[in-house]
Scaffold this motif. Structure first.
Motif, PDB file in Angstrom:
ATOM      1  N   GLY A 184       0.787  -1.235   0.000  1.00 52.78           N
ATOM      2  CA  GLY A 184       0.000   0.000   0.000  1.00 52.78           C
ATOM      3  C   GLY A 184       0.819   1.284   0.000  1.00 52.78           C
ATOM      4  O   GLY A 184       0.258   2.372  -0.100  1.00 52.78           O
ATOM      5  N   LEU A 185       2.149   1.190   0.081  1.00 51.08           N
ATOM      6  CA  LEU A 185       2.955   2.418   0.074  1.00 51.08           C
ATOM      7  C   LEU A 185       3.076   2.942  -1.354  1.00 51.08           C
ATOM      8  O   LEU A 185       3.429   2.205  -2.277  1.00 51.08           O
ATOM      9  N   SER A 186       2.747   4.235  -1.554  1.00 50.78           N
ATOM     10  CA  SER A 186       2.921   4.862  -2.873  1.00 50.78           C
ATOM     11  C   SER A 186       4.211   5.654  -2.879  1.00 50.78           C
ATOM     12  O   SER A 186       4.510   6.358  -1.905  1.00 50.78           O
ATOM     13  N   ASP A 187       4.961   5.529  -3.952  1.00 54.15           N
ATOM     14  CA  ASP A 187       6.243   6.227  -4.033  1.00 54.15           C
ATOM     15  C   ASP A 187       6.490   6.624  -5.492  1.00 54.15           C
ATOM     16  O   ASP A 187       5.855   6.079  -6.404  1.00 54.15           O
ATOM     17  N   THR A 188       7.406   7.574  -5.682  1.00 50.27           N
ATOM     18  CA  THR A 188       7.784   7.905  -7.053  1.00 50.27           C
ATOM     19  C   THR A 188       9.304   7.862  -7.189  1.00 50.27           C
ATOM     20  O   THR A 188      10.017   8.121  -6.220  1.00 50.27           O
ATOM     21  N   VAL A 189       9.778   7.543  -8.375  1.00 50.31           N
ATOM     22  CA  VAL A 189      11.215   7.546  -8.654  1.00 50.31           C
ATOM     23  C   VAL A 189      11.421   8.413  -9.889  1.00 50.31           C
ATOM     24  O   VAL A 189      10.748   8.205 -10.904  1.00 50.31           O
ATOM     25  N   THR A 190      12.322   9.388  -9.765  1.00 52.71           N
ATOM     26  CA  THR A 190      12.559  10.258 -10.927  1.00 52.71           C
ATOM     27  C   THR A 190      14.002  10.114 -11.411  1.00 52.71           C
ATOM     28  O   THR A 190      14.933  10.180 -10.613  1.00 52.71           O
ATOM     29  N   ARG A 191      14.170   9.875 -12.708  1.00 51.55           N
ATOM     30  CA  ARG A 191      15.500   9.800 -13.323  1.00 51.55           C
ATOM     31  C   ARG A 191      15.436  10.581 -14.646  1.00 51.55           C
ATOM     32  O   ARG A 191      14.570  10.295 -15.481  1.00 51.55           O
ATOM     33  N   ASP A 192      16.348  11.523 -14.808  1.00 49.15           N
ATOM     34  CA  ASP A 192      16.404  12.331 -16.036  1.00 49.15           C
ATOM     35  C   ASP A 192      15.023  12.866 -16.424  1.00 49.15           C
ATOM     36  O   ASP A 192      14.564  12.665 -17.572  1.00 49.15           O
ATOM     37  N   ASN A 193      14.357  13.496 -15.504  1.00 51.42           N
ATOM     38  CA  ASN A 193      13.023  14.085 -15.748  1.00 51.42           C
ATOM     39  C   ASN A 193      11.933  13.066 -16.082  1.00 51.42           C
ATOM     40  O   ASN A 193      10.865  13.435 -16.543  1.00 51.42           O
ATOM     41  N   ARG A 194      12.256  11.785 -15.898  1.00 53.22           N
ATOM     42  CA  ARG A 194      11.218  10.776 -16.136  1.00 53.22           C
ATOM     43  C   ARG A 194      10.798  10.228 -14.779  1.00 53.22           C
ATOM     44  O   ARG A 194      11.642   9.843 -13.976  1.00 53.22           O
ATOM     45  N   THR A 195       9.474  10.220 -14.516  1.00 52.98           N
ATOM     46  CA  THR A 195       8.993   9.780 -13.203  1.00 52.98           C
ATOM     47  C   THR A 195       8.214   8.477 -13.319  1.00 52.98           C
ATOM     48  O   THR A 195       7.372   8.320 -14.216  1.00 52.98           O
ATOM     49  N   LEU A 196       8.547   7.570 -12.409  1.00 54.55           N
ATOM     50  CA  LEU A 196       7.832   6.288 -12.374  1.00 54.55           C
ATOM     51  C   LEU A 196       7.035   6.238 -11.069  1.00 54.55           C
ATOM     52  O   LEU A 196       7.572   6.525  -9.995  1.00 54.55           O
TER      53      LEU A 196
END
Ligand SMILES: Nc1nc2c(ncn2[C@@H]2O[C@H](COP(=O)(O)OP(=O)(O)OP(=O)(O)O)[C@@H](O)[C@H]2O)c(=O)[nH]1
Length: 578
Positions: free
Chosen positions: A328-340
């Motif tokens: 249930g944890l929501s997170d984001t990962v950003t690399r070179d202006n691209r977000t997952l």
């Protein structure tokens, strides 16, 4: 009151008992002493400061030691300084020094809080003679040489302007992973007393150090270490017998992972010659491993999306399901202006499978150079010295301990079954419940939101490193994870100061010889062991005291008998009188 009873209940009796214990086990005396407040008024004490600049933060440790006991076979008795509340003198700051890669002139300001903290604890009169070492690890190792040099240059130039410690260019350095591993190995074996002479009950090993014509020596068995930091991972253990190599290539590879060193103060004293197998894995620390994993998630998911024209991970309502984040944890990962966008799935077994490829296994062996060297095409295929799993002992530090202790609360003896069960439960617990537990202070004091977030990943990573990477059998019985041993914080910094001061006893010995020119029997005798010497003096004084008390009692008894006789004679005399 009966004298014997009085004596048995007295402080005197207890002191004699304690003294006898310490006479037989001087180690206990040293342990007890090292937990006391450091006597800053004792002019004989020496101090040393080590700053560990790690990838995730920097910490300062202040050590002290009494004068060397004069026996060339013993090491300096280095201890962590304790303040007036008996708390170890240590201070930590975040983030790591490598974050100053683009602003190197701020390096000395960055370390200022740590150095002024140390300066406030070490007596002012001792500053000039107190060595300061600023040692940087994996975060700095990952920077280009020019950026490393700029940071070190700022320290070498500016630190002496504000602080009066013994500090020169060679005291600020980026240490290799091999050094870090060796220092950690020295630190724990020193604290455990494995460099002392073996007692009858100790496990011993026959050691061949490789010196020519040298007979094997019987020594205490040392322990191996595994130390997982934020960016790198080290393993180090003693190789008791001389190794033979089947080819020059193998010898070359073998030598790069063997460290031969003498902890004795003099090359002629081979009692403390050690051969340690040590390997470092850059990029295998807990935080870096997660970073590599996330890099790959972004790259692979975006590539797959392009291929299959899907939108996985492109928005919050279509997240990538990460088995290594709690449910249930929501997170984001950003690399070179691209977000997952990620959503936790909390699946321990799938997480283990997902992290395993990051071990870089090659013919079943982890690559000692780490992923970076593999990518550069340098692959070291030497499989390492075999670990005798049925006759060895290992300690796991840093992430090995934090992973087991911070939220799972099971630091100490490692048991793979109990650990994987606890980690499985943790991963599958809802994120809202975990946060609630953190608010209710159900985890260790050190646990923060970041620990909670990455615990599931890190515990799977630790498990994989241990069992798939280092191939420890799942029923290996002798692994302990620790931060404190005998109430002392065991850090590689302790090993570093021991190693760097190893020649100081020699200097003391030479000065002593020149000054007094004592006969040699005296120098090597217990008279020069100040603990034993003062204890013996105490025992003699106590024995004299007891003897005097006993004499007084005999004297009093004789006096009473004489008085009684006098009385009797007087009465008899009176009776005889006409
Ligand atoms: N629970 C707990 N966690 C810590 C402590 N010190 C550091 N950490 C965390 O543990 C992780 C690894 O930190 P360290 O073991 O200090 O590693 P490091 O020295 O920064 O990394 P290297 O440069 O690779 O050696 C980081 O995520 C830290 O935030 C501590 O005293 N207690």
């Amino acid at each position: 009151m009966d004298f014997v009873l009085l004596y048995k209940n007295s402080l005197l009796y207890r002191s004699i008992f304690f003294i006898s214990l310490c006479l037989f086990h001087p180690r206990y005396l040293s342990i007890a002493e090292s937990m006391e407040t450091t006597d800053i008024h004792n002019p004989a004490l020496n101090y040393g400061i080590v700053v560990d600049c790690g990838s995730s933060g920097s910490r300062v440790f202040v050590y002290y030691w009494p004068p060397h006991n004069g026996n060339p076979h013993t090491l300096l008795d280095i201890r962590q300084m304790r303040d007036h509340d008996r708390k170890p003198v240590v201070k930590k700051i975040k983030p790591g020094i490598s974050t100053l890669a683009n602003t190197p002139t701020q390096a000395s300001d960055y370390l200022h809080p740590l150095l002024s903290f140390a300066a406030a604890h070490v007596p002012k009169t001792k500053h000039k003679e107190t060595p300061l070492y600023i040692l940087c690890t994996a975060g700095m190792r990952l920077l280009p040489d020019s950026q490393q040099a700029a940071i070190l240059e700022d320290l070498v130039t500016d630190v002496p302007l504000e602080f009066d410690f013994l500090f020169s260019r060679s005291h600020a350095e980026v240490i290799s992973g091999k050094q870090e591993g060796v220092y950690a190995w020295i630190g724990i074996n020193f604290v455990l007393g494995r460099f002392d002479h073996a007692d009858e009950e100790d496990a011993t090993v026959e050691v061949t150090t490789g010196a020519q014509n040298q007979q094997p020596i019987s020594r205490r068995r040392t322990v191996g270490i595994m130390d997982m930091g934020g960016a790198s991972l080290q393993i180090a253990y003693e190789v008791p017998s001389a190794i033979t190599f089947s080819s020059p290539q193998e010898e070359e590879a073998g030598k790069s992972v063997l460290a031969d060193f003498n902890l004795g103060c003099d090359v002629e004293h081979t009692q403390h010659v050690y051969r340690v197998y040590v390997t470092t894995f850059l990029g295998f620390g807990g935080n870096m491993a997660r970073q590599r994993y996330e890099d790959q998630l972004v790259n692979n998911t975006l590539a797959k999306n392009r291929l299959l024209t899907t939108q996985t991970g492109m928005s919050e309502d279509k997240p990538y399901l990460d088995p290594c984040l709690p449910v249930g944890l929501s997170d984001t990962v950003t690399r070179d202006n691209r977000t997952l966008f990620l959503r936790g799935q909390g699946d321990w077994t799938r997480c283990q499978e997902a992290v395993r490829p990051f071990l870089g296994l090659h013919n079943g062996t982890m690559s000692p150079g780490g992923v970076y060297q593999v990518q550069n095409g340098i692959y070291d295929s030497w499989k390492g010295a075999p670990i005798n799993f049925s006759n060895s002992e290992f300690y796991g530090f840093s992430e090995f301990f934090y992973c087991m202790e911070d939220v799972l609360r099971m630091g100490g003896q490692y048991n793979s079954e109990r650990y994987s069960q606890a980690a499985t439960d943790y991963c599958s617990t809802k994120w809202s419940t975990l946060k609630q537990r953190l608010d209710n202070q159900l985890f260790s004091q050190q646990a923060d939101i970041s620990r909670l977030k990455y615990q599931c990943f890190k515990s799977a990573w630790m498990f994989e490193v241990l069992h798939s990477g280092f191939r420890f059998p799942s029923d290996y019985p002798s692994l302990k994870t620790a931060q404190l041993v005998y109430d002392k914080e065991v850090q590689w910094t302790l090993g570093a100061i021991l190693f760097k001061t190893r020649f100081l006893p020699l200097r003391d010995l030479q000065q002593e010889t020149l000054r007094q020119n004592h006969p040699s029997w005296l120098r090597s005798s217990f008279v020069y062991n100040h603990h034993l010497f003062s204890l013996c003096i105490l025992v003699v004084v106590l024995a004299i005291l007891l003897y005097i008390l006993r004499l007084r009692r005999i004297h009093q008894r004789e006096q009473r008998q004489a008085e009684a006789l006098n009385l009797l004679w007087a009465e008899e005399g009176e009776a005889l009188l006409p």
